[in-house]
Scaffold this active site. Structure first.
Site, PDB file in Angstrom:
ATOM      1  N   ASP A  80       0.850  -1.194   0.000  1.00  0.00           N
ATOM      2  CA  ASP A  80       0.000   0.000   0.000  1.00  0.00           C
ATOM      3  C   ASP A  80       0.884   1.242   0.000  1.00  0.00           C
ATOM      4  OD1 ASP A  80      -2.262   1.601   0.040  1.00  0.00           O
ATOM      5  OD2 ASP A  80      -2.804   1.154   2.116  1.00  0.00           O
ATOM      6  N   LYS A  81       0.228   2.387  -0.135  1.00  0.00           N
ATOM      7  CA  LYS A  81       0.897   3.687  -0.094  1.00  0.00           C
ATOM      8  C   LYS A  81       0.083   4.614   0.777  1.00  0.00           C
ATOM      9  CE  LYS A  81      -0.244   7.727  -2.386  1.00  0.00           C
ATOM     10  NZ  LYS A  81      -1.583   8.342  -2.313  1.00  0.00           N
ATOM     11  N   HIS A  82       0.768   5.544   1.436  1.00  0.00           N
ATOM     12  CA  HIS A  82       0.062   6.573   2.201  1.00  0.00           C
ATOM     13  C   HIS A  82       0.634   7.930   1.830  1.00  0.00           C
ATOM     14  CE1 HIS A  82      -1.994   8.586   5.507  1.00  0.00           C
ATOM     15  NE2 HIS A  82      -0.875   9.265   5.681  1.00  0.00           N
ATOM     16  N   SER A  83      -0.249   8.899   1.594  1.00  0.00           N
ATOM     17  CA  SER A  83       0.173  10.271   1.313  1.00  0.00           C
ATOM     18  C   SER A  83      -0.195  11.159   2.487  1.00  0.00           C
ATOM     19  CB  SER A  83      -0.520  10.787   0.048  1.00  0.00           C
ATOM     20  OG  SER A  83      -0.334  12.188  -0.081  1.00  0.00           O
ATOM     21  N   THR A 120      -9.161  10.964  -0.225  1.00  0.00           N
ATOM     22  CA  THR A 120      -9.438   9.937  -1.227  1.00  0.00           C
ATOM     23  C   THR A 120     -10.842   9.370  -1.053  1.00  0.00           C
ATOM     24  OG1 THR A 120      -7.101   9.377  -1.421  1.00  0.00           O
ATOM     25  CG2 THR A 120      -8.657   7.701  -2.123  1.00  0.00           C
ATOM     26  N   ARG A 168      -6.280  15.248  20.057  1.00  0.00           N
ATOM     27  CA  ARG A 168      -5.155  16.045  19.548  1.00  0.00           C
ATOM     28  C   ARG A 168      -5.668  17.205  18.693  1.00  0.00           C
ATOM     29  NH1 ARG A 168      -2.309  12.291  15.942  1.00  0.00           N
ATOM     30  NH2 ARG A 168      -1.027  14.080  15.408  1.00  0.00           N
ATOM     31  N   SER A 183      -0.060   7.491  14.504  1.00  0.00           N
ATOM     32  CA  SER A 183      -1.406   7.579  13.945  1.00  0.00           C
ATOM     33  C   SER A 183      -1.463   6.965  12.550  1.00  0.00           C
ATOM     34  CB  SER A 183      -1.852   9.043  13.894  1.00  0.00           C
ATOM     35  OG  SER A 183      -3.114   9.163  13.282  1.00  0.00           O
ATOM     36  N   LYS A 187      -2.656   2.348  11.697  1.00  0.00           N
ATOM     37  CA  LYS A 187      -3.720   1.944  10.764  1.00  0.00           C
ATOM     38  C   LYS A 187      -3.158   1.072   9.642  1.00  0.00           C
ATOM     39  CE  LYS A 187      -5.256   6.265  10.095  1.00  0.00           C
ATOM     40  NZ  LYS A 187      -4.948   7.251  11.124  1.00  0.00           N
ATOM     41  N   LYS A 188      -1.966   1.417   9.151  1.00  0.00           N
ATOM     42  CA  LYS A 188      -1.368   0.634   8.066  1.00  0.00           C
ATOM     43  C   LYS A 188      -0.945  -0.745   8.556  1.00  0.00           C
ATOM     44  CE  LYS A 188      -1.933   3.594   4.798  1.00  0.00           C
ATOM     45  NZ  LYS A 188      -2.930   3.306   3.754  1.00  0.00           N
TER      46      LYS A 188
END
Length: 439
Positions: A80-83, A120, A168, A183, A187-188
């Site tokens: 996967d990817k996260h931005s 997204t 936060r 954070s 999740k990932k």
């Protein structure tokens, strides 16, 4: 140990061990730790930081606060990817199907818009019938059958993060790098990935405006992820202008379909998407090198396989079966169209990217409060890139709004965000640097 004693240790700059951190996180989920205690701990971490070992322990404790998905039954690697978010950043919509078309599995759990940045999940919600928050059975079925699924965070995935983040958000502690790191990664890790690639944005449209801050965050994410057993690297990419020529929800989906089908591909968007795809394919073991990954990604895109995967994913999650062929007929678009004319001849020398994102939010395409609904039909298209030569009166962008007053207000914001000058500026790099586990 009592929550206040754990807070006291961090306040006094003494290291917390993994057991203390796990105990505190368990209390966050059960309610044994109060909102005030979460806020106090977040402020102590913001002011005093965390060691890598502490950040890894926090990430793992937050991962284990809920469900951890298991994809071991899939016949290929899971990646996967996260931005970290930007304006006109619709990369995920093309990236997941490109990588899936090459043989990897991409269970992409995405978020909604935050501040001036688009989400997204909000983009996918503009597709009629698309179930962006399916149950686990439908999620697994879509991933197995199509190779990818772009969905939202399920209720019991890293629930500790939801509570900590909401506190936060209202206590001035969002900017803490260890807390941002935990954070994102909790999740990932809960998503059951075998590898991850991070896209850390830097520039006037990113949360991290300075290169030093983006590098610090990217390094923290890479080191903590690898410390937690997840193979991870990061690209730092430029966000001093919108990445796509569209900003909004439905308009960015339309831009993604044009990209996948080859009708139109924004050059910077193409470079970032293919670079991330190459990184993911290499990390997943499908390509022997980034260069080979780039070649495979290009083939998947140009052959039409990636567009086909995207279409099948949309259908698998409840959207129209002919969505790719008839996207314009299905996507909502606001009735009022208003061009933003250039005030003079010259070149686009700079764009205040954050202000373009704010203009989309003001149109209704984003949220000012978490409970706000999003208007998927509004947005901005045909955003000219930095370096483009313009004539006086030529549109810098095209506004889609529900009413004339909203359109005029957005046009004024976009006009103020654009600088037009007499000399063509030097081209800014889209890919600034790569952060690997070994520096």
């Amino acid at each position: 140990m009592l929550p206040q004693e754990i807070i006291r240790k961090k306040r006094d700059r003494r290291p917390l061990d993994a057991g203390e951190i796990a105990e505190f996180v368990k209390g966050v989920v059960s309610g044994a730790v109060s909102e005030g205690q979460v806020a106090a701990m977040a402020m102590a971490v913001l002011l005093n930081g965390m060691s890598r070992d502490e950040a890894v322990a926090l990430t793992l404790a937050m991962r284990d606060s809920g469900d951890v998905l298991d994809w071991s039954d899939l016949p290929g690697p899971v990646t996967d990817k996260h931005s970290t978010g930007g304006v006109g950043d619709n990369v995920s919509l093309m990236l997941a199907p490109i990588v899936a078309a090459c043989g990897a599995y991409v269970p992409m759990i995405s978020g909604r818009g935050l501040g001036h940045t688009g989400g997204t999940l909000d983009k996918m919600d503009s597709i009629p019938g698309y179930v962006s928050q399916p149950d686990n059975a439908l999620f697994r079925k879509a991933v197995l059958e199509t190779g990818c699924a772009i969905i939202g965070q399920t209720a019991n995935l890293a629930p500790a993060d939801k509570r900590i983040y909401s506190i936060r958000d209202v206590t001035g502690t969002v900017e803490s790098v260890p807390l941002i790191t935990a954070s994102i990664l909790s999740k990932k890790l809960a998503a059951g990935l075998q590898s991850l690639v991070l896209d850390v944005k830097v520039g006037n449209g990113a949360f991290m405006a300075k290169s030093r801050d983006a590098t610090e965050l990217a390094t923290s994410l890479v080191e903590v992820a690898n410390g937690a057993g997840l193979k991870t690297s990061a690209l730092i990419t430029g966000m001093n202008e919108p990445l796509a020529s569209a900003a909004g929800n439905a308009v960015e989906v339309a831009n993604a379909v044009d990209f996948l089908t080859g009708r139109w591909r924004d050059p910077r968007l193409l470079e970032v998407t293919l670079s991330l795809a190459a990184e993911m394919l290499h990390a997943a073991g499908i390509a022997a090198s980034n260069q080979q990954g780039l070649q495979r990604a290009n083939e998947a895109l140009d052959s039409g396989k990636a567009a086909e995967v995207f279409g099948r994913m949309v259908a698998a999650l409840g959207g129209p079966r002919d969505f790719v062929e008839k996207a314009d007929a299905y996507l909502p678009r606001a009735a009022v169209e208003l061009p933003v004319p250039s005030p003079t001849d010259g070149f686009v020398t700079a764009i205040e990217t954050r202000d373009v994102g704010v203009a989309v939010v003001a149109l209704g395409g984003g949220r000012t409060r978490p409970q706000d609904s999003v208007d998927h039909a509004v947005g901005i298209t045909r955003l000219l890139p930095v370096g483009h030569e313009v004539k006086r009166g030529e549109p810098l962008a095209l506004i889609y709004a529900r009413g004339e007053v909203d359109a005029q207000a957005a046009a004024a914001k976009v006009l103020a965000a654009y600088q037009v000058g007499g000399r063509r500026p030097s081209r800014q790099k889209a890919i600034i640097r790569r952060i690997s586990p070994h520096g």
